[in-house]
Design an enzyme around this catalytic site. Structure first.
Site, PDB file in Angstrom:
ATOM      1  N   ASP A  86      -7.380   7.712   2.877  1.00 55.24           N
ATOM      2  CA  ASP A  86      -6.491   8.799   3.314  1.00 55.24           C
ATOM      3  C   ASP A  86      -6.836  10.135   2.637  1.00 55.24           C
ATOM      4  O   ASP A  86      -6.861  11.180   3.290  1.00 55.24           O
ATOM      5  CB  ASP A  86      -5.004   8.417   3.158  1.00 55.24           C
ATOM      6  CG  ASP A  86      -4.620   7.860   1.802  1.00 55.24           C
ATOM      7  OD1 ASP A  86      -5.451   7.921   0.870  1.00 55.24           O
ATOM      8  OD2 ASP A  86      -3.478   7.370   1.666  1.00 55.24           O
ATOM      9  N   THR A  87      -7.136  10.097   1.351  1.00 50.91           N
ATOM     10  CA  THR A  87      -7.467  11.358   0.663  1.00 50.91           C
ATOM     11  C   THR A  87      -8.750  11.986   1.208  1.00 50.91           C
ATOM     12  O   THR A  87      -9.001  13.171   1.027  1.00 50.91           O
ATOM     13  CB  THR A  87      -7.647  11.143  -0.859  1.00 50.91           C
ATOM     14  OG1 THR A  87      -8.743  10.248  -1.066  1.00 50.91           O
ATOM     15  CG2 THR A  87      -6.402  10.554  -1.499  1.00 50.91           C
ATOM     16  N   GLY A  99       1.915   3.006  -2.295  1.00 51.24           N
ATOM     17  CA  GLY A  99       2.901   3.058  -3.369  1.00 51.24           C
ATOM     18  C   GLY A  99       4.166   2.255  -3.128  1.00 51.24           C
ATOM     19  O   GLY A  99       5.092   2.281  -3.944  1.00 51.24           O
ATOM     20  N   GLU A 108      -9.020   1.060  -7.802  1.00 54.89           N
ATOM     21  CA  GLU A 108      -9.106   0.138  -6.667  1.00 54.89           C
ATOM     22  C   GLU A 108     -10.098   0.685  -5.653  1.00 54.89           C
ATOM     23  O   GLU A 108     -10.647   1.774  -5.840  1.00 54.89           O
ATOM     24  CB  GLU A 108      -7.728  -0.125  -6.042  1.00 54.89           C
ATOM     25  CG  GLU A 108      -7.016   1.106  -5.544  1.00 54.89           C
ATOM     26  CD  GLU A 108      -5.812   0.770  -4.655  1.00 54.89           C
ATOM     27  OE1 GLU A 108      -5.422  -0.392  -4.533  1.00 54.89           O
ATOM     28  OE2 GLU A 108      -5.285   1.714  -4.050  1.00 54.89           O
ATOM     29  N   GLU A 129     -11.484   4.434  -5.839  1.00 53.17           N
ATOM     30  CA  GLU A 129     -10.469   5.199  -6.571  1.00 53.17           C
ATOM     31  C   GLU A 129     -10.686   5.046  -8.068  1.00 53.17           C
ATOM     32  O   GLU A 129     -10.735   3.930  -8.585  1.00 53.17           O
ATOM     33  CB  GLU A 129      -9.061   4.699  -6.217  1.00 53.17           C
ATOM     34  CG  GLU A 129      -8.675   4.936  -4.773  1.00 53.17           C
ATOM     35  CD  GLU A 129      -7.271   4.428  -4.456  1.00 53.17           C
ATOM     36  OE1 GLU A 129      -6.401   4.404  -5.345  1.00 53.17           O
ATOM     37  OE2 GLU A 129      -7.054   4.039  -3.292  1.00 53.17           O
ATOM     38  N   SER A 172       0.853  -1.184   0.000  1.00 56.29           N
ATOM     39  CA  SER A 172       0.000   0.000   0.000  1.00 56.29           C
ATOM     40  C   SER A 172       0.887   1.231   0.000  1.00 56.29           C
ATOM     41  O   SER A 172       2.112   1.126   0.134  1.00 56.29           O
ATOM     42  CB  SER A 172      -0.926   0.001   1.209  1.00 56.29           C
ATOM     43  OG  SER A 172      -0.159  -0.032   2.379  1.00 56.29           O
ATOM     44  N   ARG A 213       3.637   9.464   6.607  1.00 58.40           N
ATOM     45  CA  ARG A 213       2.792  10.637   6.813  1.00 58.40           C
ATOM     46  C   ARG A 213       2.685  10.915   8.310  1.00 58.40           C
ATOM     47  O   ARG A 213       2.337  10.024   9.081  1.00 58.40           O
ATOM     48  CB  ARG A 213       1.407  10.344   6.221  1.00 58.40           C
ATOM     49  CG  ARG A 213       0.619  11.560   5.865  1.00 58.40           C
ATOM     50  CD  ARG A 213      -0.747  11.175   5.325  1.00 58.40           C
ATOM     51  NE  ARG A 213      -0.680  10.305   4.166  1.00 58.40           N
ATOM     52  CZ  ARG A 213      -1.388   9.184   4.041  1.00 58.40           C
ATOM     53  NH1 ARG A 213      -2.224   8.788   4.964  1.00 58.40           N
ATOM     54  NH2 ARG A 213      -1.268   8.446   2.961  1.00 58.40           N
TER      55      ARG A 213
HETATM   56  N1  ATP Z   1      -2.342   1.937 -14.182  1.00 57.17           N
HETATM   57  C1  ATP Z   1      -1.964   3.135 -13.743  1.00 57.17           C
HETATM   58  N2  ATP Z   1      -1.789   4.162 -14.609  1.00 57.17           N
HETATM   59  C2  ATP Z   1      -1.382   5.380 -14.173  1.00 57.17           C
HETATM   60  N3  ATP Z   1      -1.152   5.674 -12.894  1.00 57.17           N
HETATM   61  C3  ATP Z   1      -1.325   4.703 -11.964  1.00 57.17           C
HETATM   62  C4  ATP Z   1      -1.749   3.388 -12.341  1.00 57.17           C
HETATM   63  N4  ATP Z   1      -1.839   2.648 -11.240  1.00 57.17           N
HETATM   64  C5  ATP Z   1      -1.507   3.458 -10.216  1.00 57.17           C
HETATM   65  N5  ATP Z   1      -1.201   4.688 -10.643  1.00 57.17           N
HETATM   66  C6  ATP Z   1      -0.819   5.830  -9.780  1.00 57.17           C
HETATM   67  O1  ATP Z   1      -0.252   5.367  -8.568  1.00 57.17           O
HETATM   68  C7  ATP Z   1      -1.110   5.660  -7.467  1.00 57.17           C
HETATM   69  C8  ATP Z   1      -1.096   4.534  -6.444  1.00 57.17           C
HETATM   70  O2  ATP Z   1      -1.565   3.351  -7.053  1.00 57.17           O
HETATM   71  P1  ATP Z   1      -2.517   2.354  -6.270  1.00 57.17           P
HETATM   72  O3  ATP Z   1      -3.663   3.100  -5.725  1.00 57.17           O
HETATM   73  O4  ATP Z   1      -2.805   1.207  -7.145  1.00 57.17           O
HETATM   74  O5  ATP Z   1      -1.496   1.880  -5.143  1.00 57.17           O
HETATM   75  P2  ATP Z   1      -1.571   1.796  -3.583  1.00 57.17           P
HETATM   76  O6  ATP Z   1      -0.202   1.410  -3.160  1.00 57.17           O
HETATM   77  O7  ATP Z   1      -2.680   0.905  -3.219  1.00 57.17           O
HETATM   78  O8  ATP Z   1      -1.852   3.225  -3.097  1.00 57.17           O
HETATM   79  P3  ATP Z   1      -2.733   3.657  -1.853  1.00 57.17           P
HETATM   80  O9  ATP Z   1      -2.668   2.586  -0.849  1.00 57.17           O
HETATM   81  O10 ATP Z   1      -2.045   4.926  -1.426  1.00 57.17           O
HETATM   82  O11 ATP Z   1      -4.092   3.895  -2.414  1.00 57.17           O
HETATM   83  C9  ATP Z   1      -2.479   5.912  -8.080  1.00 57.17           C
HETATM   84  O12 ATP Z   1      -3.271   6.698  -7.237  1.00 57.17           O
HETATM   85  C10 ATP Z   1      -2.066   6.602  -9.386  1.00 57.17           C
HETATM   86  O13 ATP Z   1      -1.700   7.951  -9.150  1.00 57.17           O
HETATM   87 MG    MG Z   2      -4.609   3.637  -4.162  1.00 56.94          MG
END
Ligand code: ATP
Ligand code: MG
Length: 392
Positions: free
Chosen positions: A284-285, A160, A277, A265, A158, A362
């Site tokens: 968080d947002t 990123g 997703e 999202e 999570s 954060r």
């Molecule tokens: N297929 C994609 N194309 C373009 N940008 C992407 C893509 N997948 C993810 N991103 C970017 O990366 C961000 C984080 O991706 P994602 O939500 O899948 O991961 P995460 O680790 O679960 O993040 P979080 O837990 O913070 O929501 C997205 O909000 C977007 O800005």
């Molecule tokens: Mg995400």
């Protein structure tokens, strides 16, 4: 840590994961007279500081998780993070425990594969093209199918972590290594996603309560390295985009079911809305809603999961949030500049109280409201800029 004993009639909730989002959920639940228990893998986590009592366990360990739930016998089990032994939650649900929103929702959203397959293959929602790979060799083949640029993410992670954009076939190995370091699954498995050139991305907070499904005004946000930096509400969208976004949110949350608030999202592109997703919990947002709505996302979640009605959500003002993140790992730290941040008009601060900093963690957020989103964004950024982490 023991708080005052509550009436035997009050309901008891157990939060699994005790971060800054859980802290607000606990405060809202306590406002409704609920007994609260916070659980996390480390002591003195933000939500533990406000809960009636707390426990430190490894939540990925099935036995420890079951033992603490059987000891406390909560009326509601409320997951706050993804990294939980969700198979135990599925078992406990069949034994009569209530998991929020449902044990299946927490199991499916625990890894990217479960939720992505449900959304794209079962429900037919539009998503980025995707493939899975279990080795560097398979990853080369998957990237060849999807094409570059593409986004490579560990199946379980999570904020990123372990995520990277692979721009050329030569970059595949580097992305694989990043994913192996940043993922939390024992098994090496990644998802490769087509890179979506979105115009903007939003979170559509969607609440399932006994009153039915309600949506908050869309929240726009900016992510850096896969983690959220700033968010604002409302995000300007066309009527068509709102209809499509709400339809997607309804479809996925109906499929997951249960009671509670979901963070859906979505990517907004020139040729339509993409599902990315969903979090089966406050997002968080969505912290921005503490400055913009009559009921914040945390108040909505608490009301919904406790089975209380939600007759509507009102956006009172445009607003924005901006995060303060740490750039190093340290146990001793202080945050200064709060007075300066609070001197910014229409601004509040939330300091999470995490016991230590980590790179990219954060630590606090600034929340501002204004006549327009643009103004609110500028105020929140200004306020966050006044906050400083000190390490001496
Ligand atoms: N297929 C994609 N194309 C373009 N940008 C992407 C893509 N997948 C993810 N991103 C970017 O990366 C961000 C984080 O991706 P994602 O939500 O899948 O991961 P995460 O680790 O679960 O993040 P979080 O837990 O913070 O929501 C997205 O909000 C977007 O800005
Ligand atoms: Mg995400």
């Amino acid at each position: 840590m023991y708080g005052a004993p509550l009436s035997h009639k009050s309901k008891k909730i157990m939060l699994l994961g005790s971060g800054e989002l859980g802290k607000e959920v606990i405060i809202e639940a306590q406002r409704l007279g609920i007994e609260t228990i916070a659980v996390d893998r480390y002591a003195n986590a933000p939500a533990m500081q406000v809960a009636h009592r707390s426990h430190v366990i490894d939540m990925l360990d099935s036995e420890q998780l079951r033992a603490i739930i059987e000891q406390e016998r909560p009326d509601l089990i409320v997951p706050e993070i993804e990294a939980i032994a969700t198979s135990v939650l599925v078992e406990l649900e069949t034994e009569g425990y209530r998991v929020i929103p449902t044990a299946t929702a927490s199991r499916l959203t625990m890894d990217r594969e479960g939720i992505r397959r449900l959304a794209a293959e079962t429900l037919g929602l539009r998503t980025a093209k995707f493939e899975f790979a279990n080795s560097l060799e398979e990853l080369h083949a998957a990237v060849a199918k999807i094409g570059t640029p593409c986004v490579i993410k560990p199946i379980m992670s999570s904020s990123g972590k372990g995520q990277s954009v692979c721009r050329t076939p030569e970059g595949v190995e580097a992305s694989w290594n990043i994913a192996m370091e940043g993922g939390r699954a024992k098994k090496a498995r990644v998802i490769v996603e087509e890179f979506i050139h979105f115009e903007s991305e939003i979170t559509l907070l969607t609440v399932r309560s006994i009153s039915g499904t309600t949506y908050c005004e869309p929240i726009g946000h900016i992510q850096k390295d896969g983690d959220y930096i700033e968010s604002w509400q409302p995000h300007t969208m066309s009527e068509q985009q709102i209809m499509d976004a709400q339809h997607m949110a309804k479809t996925i949350t109906d499929a997951l079911g249960g009671l509670g608030l979901y963070g859906v999202e979505l990517f907004l592109t020139a040729d339509g809305v993409y599902f990315s997703e969903v979090s089966p919990r406050p997002h968080d947002t969505g912290m921005v809603t503490m400055a913009t709505q009559d009921l914040s996302e945390f108040a909505l979640h608490a009301r919904a999961i406790l089975g209380f009605p939600i007759t509507g959500v009102r956006l009172l003002t445009p607003g924005a949030s901006y995060t303060l993140k740490a750039d190093r790992e340290q146990v001793e730290y202080t945050i200064s500049g709060i007075e300066e941040a609070l001197s910014v008009p229409n601004t509040q601060v939330r300091v999470f109280g995490k016991p230590e900093t980590k790179v990219g963690r954060r630590m606090a957020v600034a929340l501002s409201s204004a006549e327009t989103v643009e103004e609110a964004r500028s105020l929140a950024k200004q306020a966050a800029g006044k906050l400083t982490l000190n390490f001496d």
